[in-house]
Design a protein around this motif. Structure first.
Motif, short mmCIF file in Angstrom:
data_model
loop_
_atom_site.label_atom_id
_atom_site.label_comp_id
_atom_site.label_asym_id
_atom_site.label_seq_id
_atom_site.Cartn_x
_atom_site.Cartn_y
_atom_site.Cartn_z
N GLY A 97 -11.85 -6.73 -3.12
CA GLY A 97 -12.35 -5.37 -3.17
C GLY A 97 -11.57 -4.45 -2.26
N TRP A 98 -12.09 -3.26 -2.10
CA TRP A 98 -11.44 -2.24 -1.29
C TRP A 98 -12.40 -1.67 -0.26
CZ3 TRP A 98 -11.37 -1.29 -6.77
CH2 TRP A 98 -10.19 -1.67 -7.39
N THR A 99 -11.82 -1.04 0.75
CA THR A 99 -12.59 -0.28 1.73
C THR A 99 -11.92 1.08 1.86
OG1 THR A 99 -13.53 -0.30 3.94
CG2 THR A 99 -11.32 -1.19 3.72
N PRO A 100 -12.69 2.16 1.98
CA PRO A 100 -12.10 3.49 2.09
C PRO A 100 -11.33 3.65 3.40
CG PRO A 100 -14.44 3.63 1.57
CD PRO A 100 -14.15 2.22 1.91
N ILE A 101 -10.17 4.33 3.33
CA ILE A 101 -9.39 4.57 4.54
C ILE A 101 -9.08 6.05 4.74
CG2 ILE A 101 -8.34 2.29 4.67
CD1 ILE A 101 -5.84 3.45 3.36
N THR A 102 -9.39 6.89 3.77
CA THR A 102 -9.18 8.34 3.90
C THR A 102 -10.48 9.05 3.59
OG1 THR A 102 -8.56 8.63 1.58
CG2 THR A 102 -6.77 8.14 3.15
N TRP A 103 -10.49 10.36 3.88
CA TRP A 103 -11.72 11.11 3.62
C TRP A 103 -12.01 11.16 2.12
CZ3 TRP A 103 -12.01 15.39 0.58
CH2 TRP A 103 -10.82 16.07 0.30
N GLN A 104 -10.97 11.13 1.28
CA GLN A 104 -11.20 11.14 -0.17
C GLN A 104 -11.88 9.85 -0.61
OE1 GLN A 104 -8.15 11.73 1.24
NE2 GLN A 104 -7.12 13.44 0.23
N GLY A 105 -11.46 8.73 -0.05
CA GLY A 105 -12.09 7.46 -0.38
C GLY A 105 -13.54 7.41 0.07
N MET A 112 0.85 -1.18 0.00
CA MET A 112 0.00 0.00 0.00
C MET A 112 0.89 1.23 0.00
SD MET A 112 -3.22 0.84 2.47
CE MET A 112 -2.39 0.51 3.96
N THR A 113 0.60 2.16 -0.88
CA THR A 113 1.40 3.36 -0.96
C THR A 113 0.95 4.39 0.06
OG1 THR A 113 -0.03 4.35 -2.63
CG2 THR A 113 1.80 3.01 -3.42
N ARG A 114 1.76 5.37 0.23
CA ARG A 114 1.49 6.38 1.25
C ARG A 114 0.21 7.18 0.97
NH1 ARG A 114 5.67 10.26 4.17
NH2 ARG A 114 4.19 11.79 4.92
N ASN A 115 -0.10 7.41 -0.30
CA ASN A 115 -1.27 8.21 -0.64
C ASN A 115 -2.46 7.36 -1.10
OD1 ASN A 115 -0.29 7.43 -3.09
ND2 ASN A 115 -0.18 9.47 -3.97
N SER A 116 -2.58 6.16 -0.61
CA SER A 116 -3.72 5.30 -0.96
C SER A 116 -4.99 5.80 -0.31
CB SER A 116 -3.46 3.86 -0.50
OG SER A 116 -2.45 3.28 -1.26
N TRP A 117 -6.07 5.76 -1.06
CA TRP A 117 -7.38 6.12 -0.53
C TRP A 117 -8.14 4.90 -0.05
CZ3 TRP A 117 -9.74 9.90 -4.67
CH2 TRP A 117 -8.94 11.04 -4.76
N PHE A 118 -7.71 3.72 -0.51
CA PHE A 118 -8.41 2.48 -0.20
C PHE A 118 -7.43 1.42 0.30
CE2 PHE A 118 -10.66 4.61 -3.62
CZ PHE A 118 -11.94 4.67 -3.13
N ALA A 119 -7.94 0.48 1.07
CA ALA A 119 -7.17 -0.69 1.51
C ALA A 119 -7.96 -1.93 1.08
CB ALA A 119 -6.98 -0.68 3.01
N ARG A 120 -7.26 -3.06 1.03
CA ARG A 120 -7.96 -4.31 0.69
C ARG A 120 -8.93 -4.67 1.81
NH1 ARG A 120 -2.58 -6.31 -0.87
NH2 ARG A 120 -2.51 -6.18 -3.13
N THR A 121 -10.02 -5.32 1.43
CA THR A 121 -10.97 -5.78 2.43
C THR A 121 -10.39 -6.98 3.18
OG1 THR A 121 -12.04 -7.18 0.80
CG2 THR A 121 -13.00 -5.01 1.16
N ALA A 122 -10.94 -7.27 4.35
CA ALA A 122 -10.44 -8.37 5.17
C ALA A 122 -10.73 -9.73 4.52
CB ALA A 122 -11.06 -8.32 6.56
N ARG A 123 -11.86 -9.84 3.85
CA ARG A 123 -12.24 -11.09 3.19
C ARG A 123 -12.80 -10.77 1.82
NH1 ARG A 123 -15.06 -11.44 7.97
NH2 ARG A 123 -13.82 -12.43 9.56
N GLY A 124 -12.56 -11.66 0.88
CA GLY A 124 -13.10 -11.49 -0.46
C GLY A 124 -12.21 -10.62 -1.31
#
Length: 84
Positions: free
Chosen positions: A15-23, A1-13
């Protein structure tokens, strides 16, 4: 994951989940854009209303996927308890 990522991988399955206000803003826009544009285009209970809603929803989902690929980690399947 890069420093400016807006999303992280989901725990299962997959896809992504938002981790910043932009996401989170992009995720909220995914809901609001189709509803707003369908309302402006006169989406009613008829066929044209359904087409307007479907077209704006497809556009919003494509935009979300494009930004997700650019601003998030590469998608991959994850099982419960699996770490990166």
């Amino acid at each position: 994951m890069t420093r400016n990522s807006w999303f992280a991988r989901t725990a299962r399955g997959r896809g992504w989940t938002p981790i910043t206000w932009q996401g989170w803003a992009l995720a909220v826009a995914l809901v609001l854009v189709p509803l707003t544009f369908a309302g402006l285009l006169g989406a009613g209970p008829g066929v044209l209303g359904a087409a307007a809603y479907g077209a704006t929803t497809a556009f919003a989902v494509c935009a979300l996927l494009l930004v997700g690929f650019v601003k998030g980690p590469a998608p991959q399947w994850r099982l419960a308890g699996q770490d990166d």
